[in-house]
Write a protein that holds these residues in place. Structure first.
Motif, PDB file in Angstrom:
ATOM      1  N   MET A   1      58.756  32.610   7.530  1.00  0.00           N
ATOM      2  CA  MET A   1      58.425  31.136   7.353  1.00  0.00           C
ATOM      3  C   MET A   1      56.919  31.203   6.444  1.00  0.00           C
ATOM      4  SD  MET A   1      58.786  27.582   9.059  1.00  0.00           S
ATOM      5  CE  MET A   1      57.555  26.698   9.033  1.00  0.00           C
ATOM      6  N   ALA A   2      57.126  30.994   5.161  1.00  0.00           N
ATOM      7  CA  ALA A   2      55.956  30.982   4.704  1.00  0.00           C
ATOM      8  C   ALA A   2      54.569  30.221   5.005  1.00  0.00           C
ATOM      9  CB  ALA A   2      56.581  31.166   3.251  1.00  0.00           C
ATOM     10  N   SER A   3      53.593  30.635   5.290  1.00  0.00           N
ATOM     11  CA  SER A   3      52.596  28.803   5.396  1.00  0.00           C
ATOM     12  C   SER A   3      52.568  28.122   4.281  1.00  0.00           C
ATOM     13  CB  SER A   3      51.220  29.755   6.353  1.00  0.00           C
ATOM     14  OG  SER A   3      50.790  30.675   4.969  1.00  0.00           O
ATOM     15  N   GLN A   4      52.522  27.126   5.258  1.00  0.00           N
ATOM     16  CA  GLN A   4      52.097  25.853   4.675  1.00  0.00           C
ATOM     17  C   GLN A   4      50.276  25.476   3.598  1.00  0.00           C
ATOM     18  OE1 GLN A   4      54.589  23.667   2.448  1.00  0.00           O
ATOM     19  NE2 GLN A   4      55.314  25.743   3.564  1.00  0.00           N
ATOM     20  N   PRO A   5      50.113  25.024   2.391  1.00  0.00           N
ATOM     21  CA  PRO A   5      48.501  25.328   2.645  1.00  0.00           C
ATOM     22  C   PRO A   5      48.488  23.611   3.331  1.00  0.00           C
ATOM     23  CG  PRO A   5      49.886  24.270   0.582  1.00  0.00           C
ATOM     24  CD  PRO A   5      51.129  24.672   1.544  1.00  0.00           C
ATOM     25  N   VAL A   6      46.719  23.188   3.430  1.00  0.00           N
ATOM     26  CA  VAL A   6      46.562  22.221   4.695  1.00  0.00           C
ATOM     27  C   VAL A   6      46.324  21.158   4.207  1.00  0.00           C
ATOM     28  CG1 VAL A   6      44.432  21.564   5.573  1.00  0.00           C
ATOM     29  CG2 VAL A   6      45.496  24.374   5.682  1.00  0.00           C
ATOM     30  N   VAL A   7      45.773  21.322   2.514  1.00  0.00           N
ATOM     31  CA  VAL A   7      45.820  20.287   1.753  1.00  0.00           C
ATOM     32  C   VAL A   7      45.888  20.901   0.023  1.00  0.00           C
ATOM     33  CG1 VAL A   7      43.112  20.541   1.578  1.00  0.00           C
ATOM     34  CG2 VAL A   7      44.461  17.906   1.472  1.00  0.00           C
ATOM     35  N   LYS A   8      45.858  19.707  -0.947  1.00  0.00           N
ATOM     36  CA  LYS A   8      45.891  19.866  -2.479  1.00  0.00           C
ATOM     37  C   LYS A   8      44.913  19.136  -2.988  1.00  0.00           C
ATOM     38  CE  LYS A   8      50.486  22.930  -2.844  1.00  0.00           C
ATOM     39  NZ  LYS A   8      51.409  22.840  -4.018  1.00  0.00           N
ATOM     40  N   PHE A   9      44.784  19.016  -4.241  1.00  0.00           N
ATOM     41  CA  PHE A   9      43.997  18.254  -4.750  1.00  0.00           C
ATOM     42  C   PHE A   9      43.578  18.517  -5.950  1.00  0.00           C
ATOM     43  CE2 PHE A   9      40.800  18.937  -0.935  1.00  0.00           C
ATOM     44  CZ  PHE A   9      40.682  17.808  -0.531  1.00  0.00           C
ATOM     45  N   LYS A  10      44.581  17.260  -6.819  1.00  0.00           N
ATOM     46  CA  LYS A  10      45.321  17.831  -8.165  1.00  0.00           C
ATOM     47  C   LYS A  10      44.720  16.967  -9.377  1.00  0.00           C
ATOM     48  CE  LYS A  10      49.230  18.417 -10.779  1.00  0.00           C
ATOM     49  NZ  LYS A  10      50.439  19.305 -10.797  1.00  0.00           N
ATOM     50  N   LEU A  11      44.388  16.939 -10.465  1.00  0.00           N
ATOM     51  CA  LEU A  11      43.210  16.411 -11.350  1.00  0.00           C
ATOM     52  C   LEU A  11      44.518  16.673 -12.521  1.00  0.00           C
ATOM     53  CD1 LEU A  11      42.138  13.651 -12.295  1.00  0.00           C
ATOM     54  CD2 LEU A  11      40.358  14.849 -11.535  1.00  0.00           C
ATOM     55  N   GLY A  12      44.822  15.925 -13.302  1.00  0.00           N
ATOM     56  CA  GLY A  12      45.530  16.438 -14.572  1.00  0.00           C
ATOM     57  C   GLY A  12      46.338  18.039 -14.367  1.00  0.00           C
ATOM     58  N   TYR A  13      46.074  18.352 -14.364  1.00  0.00           N
ATOM     59  CA  TYR A  13      47.167  20.646 -14.641  1.00  0.00           C
ATOM     60  C   TYR A  13      46.186  21.145 -13.245  1.00  0.00           C
ATOM     61  CZ  TYR A  13      50.438  18.286 -18.103  1.00  0.00           C
ATOM     62  OH  TYR A  13      50.495  18.369 -19.056  1.00  0.00           O
ATOM     63  N   VAL A  14      45.088  20.422 -13.138  1.00  0.00           N
ATOM     64  CA  VAL A  14      44.267  21.242 -12.380  1.00  0.00           C
ATOM     65  C   VAL A  14      44.683  21.036 -10.620  1.00  0.00           C
ATOM     66  CG1 VAL A  14      41.868  22.279 -11.825  1.00  0.00           C
ATOM     67  CG2 VAL A  14      42.547  21.803 -14.345  1.00  0.00           C
ATOM     68  N   THR A  15      44.794  22.294  -9.927  1.00  0.00           N
ATOM     69  CA  THR A  15      44.544  21.956  -8.603  1.00  0.00           C
ATOM     70  C   THR A  15      44.330  22.950  -7.756  1.00  0.00           C
ATOM     71  OG1 THR A  15      47.154  21.174  -9.234  1.00  0.00           O
ATOM     72  CG2 THR A  15      46.765  22.107  -6.716  1.00  0.00           C
ATOM     73  N   ALA A  16      43.894  22.507  -6.373  1.00  0.00           N
ATOM     74  CA  ALA A  16      42.458  22.990  -5.101  1.00  0.00           C
ATOM     75  C   ALA A  16      43.319  23.176  -4.312  1.00  0.00           C
ATOM     76  CB  ALA A  16      41.512  22.874  -5.134  1.00  0.00           C
ATOM     77  N   THR A  17      44.197  24.277  -3.909  1.00  0.00           N
ATOM     78  CA  THR A  17      44.710  24.218  -2.915  1.00  0.00           C
ATOM     79  C   THR A  17      44.352  24.857  -1.464  1.00  0.00           C
ATOM     80  OG1 THR A  17      46.805  24.507  -4.096  1.00  0.00           O
ATOM     81  CG2 THR A  17      47.373  25.509  -1.811  1.00  0.00           C
ATOM     82  N   PHE A  18      44.008  24.113  -0.463  1.00  0.00           N
ATOM     83  CA  PHE A  18      43.422  24.899   0.534  1.00  0.00           C
ATOM     84  C   PHE A  18      44.179  25.548   1.543  1.00  0.00           C
ATOM     85  CE2 PHE A  18      39.753  22.621  -0.579  1.00  0.00           C
ATOM     86  CZ  PHE A  18      39.003  23.367   0.028  1.00  0.00           C
ATOM     87  N   TRP A  19      44.358  26.318   1.934  1.00  0.00           N
ATOM     88  CA  TRP A  19      45.211  27.824   3.355  1.00  0.00           C
ATOM     89  C   TRP A  19      43.727  28.105   3.770  1.00  0.00           C
ATOM     90  CZ3 TRP A  19      50.113  28.299   1.983  1.00  0.00           C
ATOM     91  CH2 TRP A  19      50.493  28.744   0.125  1.00  0.00           C
ATOM     92  N   GLN A  20      44.794  27.979   5.183  1.00  0.00           N
ATOM     93  CA  GLN A  20      43.456  27.758   6.375  1.00  0.00           C
ATOM     94  C   GLN A  20      43.955  29.432   6.879  1.00  0.00           C
ATOM     95  OE1 GLN A  20      44.128  25.617   9.907  1.00  0.00           O
ATOM     96  NE2 GLN A  20      42.410  25.930  11.065  1.00  0.00           N
ATOM     97  N   ASN A  21      42.503  30.036   7.623  1.00  0.00           N
ATOM     98  CA  ASN A  21      42.397  31.391   7.267  1.00  0.00           C
ATOM     99  C   ASN A  21      41.793  31.605   9.727  1.00  0.00           C
ATOM    100  OD1 ASN A  21      42.705  33.959   7.839  1.00  0.00           O
ATOM    101  ND2 ASN A  21      41.573  34.409   5.963  1.00  0.00           N
ATOM    102  N   GLY A  22      42.469  30.959   9.791  1.00  0.00           N
ATOM    103  CA  GLY A  22      41.765  31.161  11.213  1.00  0.00           C
ATOM    104  C   GLY A  22      40.499  30.088  11.304  1.00  0.00           C
ATOM    105  N   SER A  23      39.947  30.070  11.194  1.00  0.00           N
ATOM    106  CA  SER A  23      38.299  28.837  11.745  1.00  0.00           C
ATOM    107  C   SER A  23      38.604  28.677  10.355  1.00  0.00           C
ATOM    108  CB  SER A  23      37.821  29.084  12.812  1.00  0.00           C
ATOM    109  OG  SER A  23      36.724  30.679  12.044  1.00  0.00           O
ATOM    110  N   HIS A  24      38.503  29.485   9.090  1.00  0.00           N
ATOM    111  CA  HIS A  24      37.855  28.922   7.661  1.00  0.00           C
ATOM    112  C   HIS A  24      38.944  28.888   6.973  1.00  0.00           C
ATOM    113  CE1 HIS A  24      34.232  31.394   9.100  1.00  0.00           C
ATOM    114  NE2 HIS A  24      35.081  32.186   9.636  1.00  0.00           N
TER     115      HIS A  24
END
Length: 68
Positions: A1-24
Motif C-alpha cells: 500500500m502506497a503512503s498518502q500525502p499529508v496535505v495538498k495545497f492547490k491554486l489553479g494548476y499548481v499543487t504543493a504536496t506534503f509527504w511525511q518522512n519521519g519527523s520531517h
C-alpha cells in the motif's frame, strides 16, 4: 500500500504536496496539464504559474510552522 500525502495545497494548476518522512516533511511542487484527454503532472512551471506557485509555497510554509 502506497503512503498518502499529508496535505495538498492547490491554486489553479499548481499543487504543493506534503509527504511525511519521519519527523520531517518533504514538499513536491507540480503543475497539472492536459495532454489530449489525459491529465498529467510536470515539475516545469510557466511564467503564468509563478504567482500561484509562490502562494501555495507560502501556504506550505505556514503548514510546516504549525507542525510540532
Amino acid at each position: 500500500m502506497a503512503s498518502q500525502p499529508v496535505v495538498k495545497f492547490k491554486l489553479g494548476y499548481v499543487t504543493a504536496t506534503f509527504w511525511q518522512n519521519g519527523s520531517h516533511y518533504n514538499t513536491v511542487l507540480s503543475k497539472s496539464y492536459k495532454d489530449g484527454s489525459d491529465w498529467k503532472e510536470t515539475d516545469q512551471l510557466g511564467t503564468g504559474d509563478l504567482l500561484n506557485a509562490a502562494k501555495v509555497l507560502q501556504r506550505a510554509e505556514e503548514f510546516c510552522s504549525t507542525q510540532s
